[in-house]
Design a protein around this motif. Sequence first.
Motif, PDB file in Angstrom:
ATOM      1  N   ARG A  95      -5.687  41.249   7.792  1.00  0.00           N
ATOM      2  CA  ARG A  95      -4.345  41.839   7.800  1.00  0.00           C
ATOM      3  C   ARG A  95      -4.379  43.304   8.189  1.00  0.00           C
ATOM      4  O   ARG A  95      -3.456  43.812   8.809  1.00  0.00           O
ATOM      5  CB  ARG A  95      -3.666  41.632   6.443  1.00  0.00           C
ATOM      6  CG  ARG A  95      -4.398  42.203   5.271  1.00  0.00           C
ATOM      7  CD  ARG A  95      -3.577  42.037   3.996  1.00  0.00           C
ATOM      8  NE  ARG A  95      -4.305  42.541   2.843  1.00  0.00           N
ATOM      9  CZ  ARG A  95      -5.130  41.797   2.097  1.00  0.00           C
ATOM     10  NH1 ARG A  95      -5.304  40.525   2.391  1.00  0.00           N
ATOM     11  NH2 ARG A  95      -5.764  42.323   1.074  1.00  0.00           N
TER      12      ARG A  95
ATOM     13  N   ARG B 156       4.765  42.830   4.041  1.00  0.00           N
ATOM     14  CA  ARG B 156       4.111  42.049   5.102  1.00  0.00           C
ATOM     15  C   ARG B 156       4.993  41.984   6.337  1.00  0.00           C
ATOM     16  O   ARG B 156       4.507  42.078   7.454  1.00  0.00           O
ATOM     17  CB  ARG B 156       3.850  40.628   4.614  1.00  0.00           C
ATOM     18  CG  ARG B 156       2.641  40.485   3.713  1.00  0.00           C
ATOM     19  CD  ARG B 156       2.439  39.008   3.483  1.00  0.00           C
ATOM     20  NE  ARG B 156       1.533  38.716   2.390  1.00  0.00           N
ATOM     21  CZ  ARG B 156       1.711  37.691   1.574  1.00  0.00           C
ATOM     22  NH1 ARG B 156       2.766  36.898   1.715  1.00  0.00           N
ATOM     23  NH2 ARG B 156       0.839  37.447   0.635  1.00  0.00           N
TER      24      ARG B 156
ATOM     25  N   ASP C 228       2.308  32.996   9.654  1.00  0.00           N
ATOM     26  CA  ASP C 228       2.533  34.067   8.703  1.00  0.00           C
ATOM     27  C   ASP C 228       1.185  34.402   8.097  1.00  0.00           C
ATOM     28  O   ASP C 228       0.520  33.537   7.529  1.00  0.00           O
ATOM     29  CB  ASP C 228       3.480  33.589   7.588  1.00  0.00           C
ATOM     30  CG  ASP C 228       4.919  33.551   8.073  1.00  0.00           C
ATOM     31  OD1 ASP C 228       5.206  34.169   9.124  1.00  0.00           O
ATOM     32  OD2 ASP C 228       5.746  32.888   7.431  1.00  0.00           O
ATOM     33  N   ILE C 229       0.780  35.669   8.239  1.00  0.00           N
ATOM     34  CA  ILE C 229      -0.525  36.051   7.704  1.00  0.00           C
ATOM     35  C   ILE C 229      -0.350  36.303   6.211  1.00  0.00           C
ATOM     36  O   ILE C 229       0.218  37.307   5.805  1.00  0.00           O
ATOM     37  CB  ILE C 229      -1.068  37.311   8.397  1.00  0.00           C
ATOM     38  CG1 ILE C 229      -1.087  37.124   9.907  1.00  0.00           C
ATOM     39  CG2 ILE C 229      -2.458  37.668   7.872  1.00  0.00           C
ATOM     40  CD1 ILE C 229      -1.983  36.021  10.399  1.00  0.00           C
ATOM     41  N   THR C 230      -0.784  35.366   5.401  1.00  0.00           N
ATOM     42  CA  THR C 230      -0.588  35.472   3.958  1.00  0.00           C
ATOM     43  C   THR C 230      -1.886  35.802   3.245  1.00  0.00           C
ATOM     44  O   THR C 230      -1.899  35.975   2.039  1.00  0.00           O
ATOM     45  CB  THR C 230      -0.040  34.158   3.393  1.00  0.00           C
ATOM     46  OG1 THR C 230      -0.894  33.100   3.816  1.00  0.00           O
ATOM     47  CG2 THR C 230       1.353  33.898   3.895  1.00  0.00           C
ATOM     48  N   SER C 231      -2.978  35.853   3.983  1.00  0.00           N
ATOM     49  CA  SER C 231      -4.260  36.070   3.315  1.00  0.00           C
ATOM     50  C   SER C 231      -4.427  37.549   2.999  1.00  0.00           C
ATOM     51  O   SER C 231      -3.888  38.384   3.675  1.00  0.00           O
ATOM     52  CB  SER C 231      -5.398  35.611   4.212  1.00  0.00           C
ATOM     53  OG  SER C 231      -5.285  36.241   5.451  1.00  0.00           O
TER      54      SER C 231
ATOM     55  N   LEU D 258       2.990  41.335   9.847  1.00  0.00           N
ATOM     56  CA  LEU D 258       2.104  40.218   9.504  1.00  0.00           C
ATOM     57  C   LEU D 258       2.892  38.919   9.449  1.00  0.00           C
ATOM     58  O   LEU D 258       2.331  37.832   9.549  1.00  0.00           O
ATOM     59  CB  LEU D 258       1.426  40.476   8.148  1.00  0.00           C
ATOM     60  CG  LEU D 258       0.518  41.702   8.116  1.00  0.00           C
ATOM     61  CD1 LEU D 258      -0.013  41.944   6.714  1.00  0.00           C
ATOM     62  CD2 LEU D 258      -0.633  41.534   9.098  1.00  0.00           C
ATOM     63  N   MET D 259       4.220  39.070   9.257  1.00  0.00           N
ATOM     64  CA  MET D 259       5.102  37.907   9.217  1.00  0.00           C
ATOM     65  C   MET D 259       6.328  38.252  10.010  1.00  0.00           C
ATOM     66  O   MET D 259       6.754  39.416  10.026  1.00  0.00           O
ATOM     67  CB  MET D 259       5.559  37.642   7.794  1.00  0.00           C
ATOM     68  CG  MET D 259       4.515  37.101   6.891  1.00  0.00           C
ATOM     69  SD  MET D 259       5.270  36.934   5.293  1.00  0.00           S
ATOM     70  CE  MET D 259       4.000  36.046   4.481  1.00  0.00           C
TER      71      MET D 259
ATOM     72  N   LEU E  36       3.449  50.254  15.058  1.00  0.00           N
ATOM     73  CA  LEU E  36       2.758  50.091  13.779  1.00  0.00           C
ATOM     74  C   LEU E  36       1.617  51.091  13.641  1.00  0.00           C
ATOM     75  O   LEU E  36       1.135  51.352  12.540  1.00  0.00           O
ATOM     76  CB  LEU E  36       2.225  48.659  13.640  1.00  0.00           C
ATOM     77  CG  LEU E  36       3.273  47.570  13.445  1.00  0.00           C
ATOM     78  CD1 LEU E  36       2.635  46.197  13.525  1.00  0.00           C
ATOM     79  CD2 LEU E  36       3.965  47.751  12.107  1.00  0.00           C
TER      80      LEU E  36
ATOM     81  N   GLY F  30      -9.987  39.709   3.678  1.00  0.00           N
ATOM     82  CA  GLY F  30      -8.770  40.507   3.608  1.00  0.00           C
ATOM     83  C   GLY F  30      -8.653  41.509   4.739  1.00  0.00           C
ATOM     84  O   GLY F  30      -7.633  42.179   4.883  1.00  0.00           O
TER      85      GLY F  30
ATOM     86  N   LEU G 188      -4.616  43.440  11.968  1.00  0.00           N
ATOM     87  CA  LEU G 188      -3.359  43.100  12.625  1.00  0.00           C
ATOM     88  C   LEU G 188      -2.319  44.197  12.424  1.00  0.00           C
ATOM     89  O   LEU G 188      -1.454  44.400  13.277  1.00  0.00           O
ATOM     90  CB  LEU G 188      -2.827  41.764  12.084  1.00  0.00           C
ATOM     91  CG  LEU G 188      -3.663  40.554  12.499  1.00  0.00           C
ATOM     92  CD1 LEU G 188      -3.139  39.295  11.839  1.00  0.00           C
ATOM     93  CD2 LEU G 188      -3.650  40.395  14.016  1.00  0.00           C
ATOM     94  N   ALA G 189      -2.414  44.922  11.300  1.00  0.00           N
ATOM     95  CA  ALA G 189      -1.451  45.980  11.047  1.00  0.00           C
ATOM     96  C   ALA G 189      -1.888  47.295  11.682  1.00  0.00           C
ATOM     97  O   ALA G 189      -1.143  48.270  11.646  1.00  0.00           O
ATOM     98  CB  ALA G 189      -1.258  46.151   9.548  1.00  0.00           C
TER      99      ALA G 189
ATOM    100  N   LEU H 247       4.985  45.193   8.252  1.00  0.00           N
ATOM    101  CA  LEU H 247       3.731  45.467   8.968  1.00  0.00           C
ATOM    102  C   LEU H 247       3.497  44.473  10.109  1.00  0.00           C
ATOM    103  O   LEU H 247       2.462  44.494  10.759  1.00  0.00           O
ATOM    104  CB  LEU H 247       2.553  45.407   7.993  1.00  0.00           C
ATOM    105  CG  LEU H 247       2.508  46.578   6.996  1.00  0.00           C
ATOM    106  CD1 LEU H 247       1.422  46.344   5.978  1.00  0.00           C
ATOM    107  CD2 LEU H 247       2.292  47.893   7.728  1.00  0.00           C
TER     108      LEU H 247
ATOM    109  N   PRO I 112      -7.512  45.753  -1.334  1.00  0.00           N
ATOM    110  CA  PRO I 112      -8.389  46.147  -0.234  1.00  0.00           C
ATOM    111  C   PRO I 112      -8.914  44.948   0.531  1.00  0.00           C
ATOM    112  O   PRO I 112      -8.978  43.841   0.005  1.00  0.00           O
ATOM    113  CB  PRO I 112      -9.549  46.861  -0.935  1.00  0.00           C
ATOM    114  CG  PRO I 112      -9.294  46.771  -2.390  1.00  0.00           C
ATOM    115  CD  PRO I 112      -8.128  45.896  -2.644  1.00  0.00           C
ATOM    116  N   GLY I 113      -9.267  45.165   1.800  1.00  0.00           N
ATOM    117  CA  GLY I 113      -9.902  44.114   2.605  1.00  0.00           C
ATOM    118  C   GLY I 113     -10.991  44.735   3.443  1.00  0.00           C
ATOM    119  O   GLY I 113     -10.726  45.372   4.461  1.00  0.00           O
TER     120      GLY I 113
END
Lengths: 270, 851
Positions: free
Chosen positions: A97, B655, A267-270, B660-661, B682, A94, A100-101, B658, B692-693
Amino acid sequence: MTRVFRVRTELRRQLRRPRTAWTFGLVVLLPVIAVLAFEFGTDRQTRSTGLIGLATASAANFAVFMVLVSASFLFVVIVALFCGDTVAADAAAGSLRYLLAAPVPRSRLLTVKLVVGLLLSLVALVVLGLVSLAVGAIAFGWQPFQTLSGDDVAAWAAPLRLAGSIGYCAIVLLTTAGIAFFLSVSTDAPLGAVGGAVMVAVLSGILDQITALGRLRSLLPMHYETAFLGLLSSPVQTDDMVRGTISAVAYAVVFLSLAWWRFHRKDITS
Amino acid sequence: MPFALRSRRRARVLAALVMVVLAAAAVVAAVALRGPSYREAARILTVHTGPGGREPVRLDTTLYVPDAASAAHPMPAVLLPHGFGGTKASVAKDAGDLAKLGYVVLTWTAEGFGHSGGRIHLDSPDYEVTDARRLLDWLGHRPDVAKDGADDPRVGVVGGSYGGALALLLAGYDHRVDAIVPQITWNSLGTSLFPDAAGGPPTSGVLKRAWLGQLFTGGLALGTDPSCGRFAPDVCRLYREAVTTGRPSATTAALLAGSSPAGVLDRIKAPTLLIQGTADSLFPLDQADANARGIAAAGTPVRVAWYSGGHDGGDGSPPDHDRVRALTAQWLAYYLKREGPAPGTGFTFSRVLGRQGDGTPLTNAFSTRRYPGLSGDGPAASVRLTGPPQPVANPPDGTPAAVSSLPGTGLVVDAADSGLSVSTEIPGQAAYFQSPRRTHPLDVVGTPTITVRVASSSGSAVLFARLYDVAPNGTATLVGGQAAPLRLTGLPSAASPAALAHVPPVRVRLPGVVHRFDSGHRVRVVLDTADQAYAGPAAPATYLVGLGDPVARMPQVTATPVVDSAGVWRPVLAGLLGLVVLGLVAVVLVARLRRRRRDADVDPSLVDVPLSVRDLHKTYADGFRAVRGVGFRVERGQVVGLLGPNGAGKTTMLRVLLGLMGPTSGEVRVFGRRVTPGAPVLARIGALVEGPGFLPHLSGVDNLRLYWEATGRPWADAGLEDVLAIADLGDAVRRRVRTYSHGMRQRLAIAQAMLGLPELLVLDEPTDGLDPPQIAEMRQVLRRYARDGRSVLVSSHLLGEVEQTCTHVVVMRGGELVAAGSVAEIIGVDDVLPQHRLEDAFLTLVERQRS
């Protein structure tokens, strides 16, 4: 302004991963185990031919032997691991993302990830060579390198040939790196990316055994994998290494381009 | 979702179209690669053969006619005889290739083989050669074959071994043949099967027993007669006699001479391309050499090519194989079609450098303007050999014997480096003579010669001379992979080395080779008394073997390297690398240009608005439309709640905002700048999306540290202590994240989003996993956060918490915006049913939407 997502940062993120430690532990231990096997092997009567028979002739011979037996599978697994796991593992955790953000531009992320993956792979190869040379020197002495044709290469020049062999291995493995990296940006399952890249190498190896395929075999990704043996004969033969480099560069360019193209549109969906 | 369906269908149609185009291209490419097509016709032709031409024999033939050949456009013909033990099927591929090159190709199974009638006469002029002449007659009557005169077809003959000798003999007996390419074949069957390196005739030669056995086994297996198979009676008698006595009788010698091109070379007028292998112990280089000299003496153009294969070495190296094919095609084109450049009468050869893992040789090719013969084109190099006269024993019945080659097994004898070497010697049966280590490399092209003095207890001796390359570590490689046998007679029985000096010296021609002795290597010559491949004398005897002249003569050829396919790849590699670099530079430039254009895209009216979403649509690749025309704003100081049931499109929205898409249409602007993947603006957002990641192998604090490092912002701006206080993880922050509970990770993720106190905080379901006191504390934190002009966007499906936290609310359902406004506005949205709780208002809105 300091630069976003530097190689140093990614290195720090990767180096502390258990799999990195395990891999490096393995490449350090493997030559030691092999030396012990040669030293304490019970069957001393059976004489092998070729480079395997010469493995105990000198430190360089032993190192070349280690590279030779590792080239077709261990190196492939190492490269597939470092280049295949890299993006997919972040996607699975996770953290991709958030990077990338942060924002880390996508090509920057890929570049850094690829550089670190290749760097770790190369270091693993070099470590295997250096450790083999070191334990080989202790066990078998710092003698001249014996080629298959019976010529000796001076002890000081042998490490150069070994370096060339490892360098060539690294170039050929760019194919695996490219495939693994492409799979890595295409999936959220790190195991799938690593396994897929290894599978391609194994499949290519099997097809390469089928001589009925004739010259089509030279198009297989890993066909020129052992061409570095040309460096270890006398005189040095480089024709197949040139072909192998062309093949590896072409495959790497194709798969890395696909990886970039895909990741930029994803598309980053993860 | 008509649009989505249409676009999906369109994508599928497009993909199908691409597949069809690719498949068509593949078919076209396959047809183009296959080249011009041809027809094959198999037929049985009965020809009259034998001494008087009265014996009918049925020949199984196949004719390959190019589609372009006709009476109006006749094409030259090529006869393609096969090798010993084969049939017309063994040359089918070559026939097809030649037909594609524009030749009418006739293949047939030689008499005595396959489905053809008759018996094996070993290329007898009365039988096999007559058969081929009758086939020429038949070709001469075909309108689609080009003619030089009435019944005189324009025809070439290409064949290897048995077929090669037939090509030479046919050209000698029939002047209608216009060009021949005999490969790996003999000049004299006598000297091939009974060689004598001391220069004696076949009657005093040493029988090449292993090869003869190999060849005859092939013929014996064919017929019903167990002792003679399909061999003609005279040939069968020859075999039995030769194997029994080891020596040819006068009858045998005459039969072998009849089947040898040696007697007809002066009659050959057809330009001849002779191809011989350097790995051939059956028909060594001296056979082609004799053919070349004989044909050239008659004034006929001859070209000679050696390659790294042969009866022992097969096709040789891939570049050699290509070169042989190219030379053959050029020869036929020039002499049959009168096309292309004149091939000349030069000489090409190749030297084996080493072997690949699978035993394939690696070679370098060379050429000279004219064929130098086996003695080289200049003075021979001298190599001084040392070694005292040595007594050696001839074992009874030739057993045990040294091994130099294993005929027909395909084992490459000189491949010491592939571990395949089969060469061995028996102690006490071999005399050794060798040179000092070479100080500089020595190239040998041709037949090295030595002189020996031999004394024998029996008055005669058979010896096998072999040339070795001895590497510095003592590994000896048999050069050329074969021995040169010699038979000496009338020898004295010298008792001492001193007496040997009075024995007249004998010159011995070693096998012809192309080889380089590297620096540090020795030249070694070994003379053995027995060799498994040959029939030596059965009676035991003792010889004394010494050198005559201690100098071995090594023939030299001055040649220029040929650039073969391998050489082409270096510039290709350089070009490829150049292209890669150019491509990278172009990509980087384009990316930089696009980035500059993106950075310039600023809406001045929105520079002070943290978030502005306008008419946002997002359709996933599978056609699902997650967001449909949503627009709202987040102003400074607001805490905006993004509300909606599960599947309302909240997370998709986050998303997109941000980066991401990418949105399908519409735009998201943050402080006036359009959000694209990785846009620098951003950096002013901190986010928690979809849970969380973290990297599980790192501690909480290390995760935050590395995350902040990745943003590239100064460490001082992070405010790590403050956010850690909010996360309230205590000492757990130094433990690995792997060990955290769900709630701990959630708090760490909120802390990560707040790192550096971003101007817009985006939190997706922040209370997920928190217990009630923590939720209450979270509300406090968010309200405080928005105080200094910062803004917060919180998404949730739990309405109660949003009501108590937010100043404004955006309500979504099914991807669409349902309502937006201050909490107070939304609660009072329905005047008919006054609502006092957001929950009720929300349900009303959602229900109304549904109905």
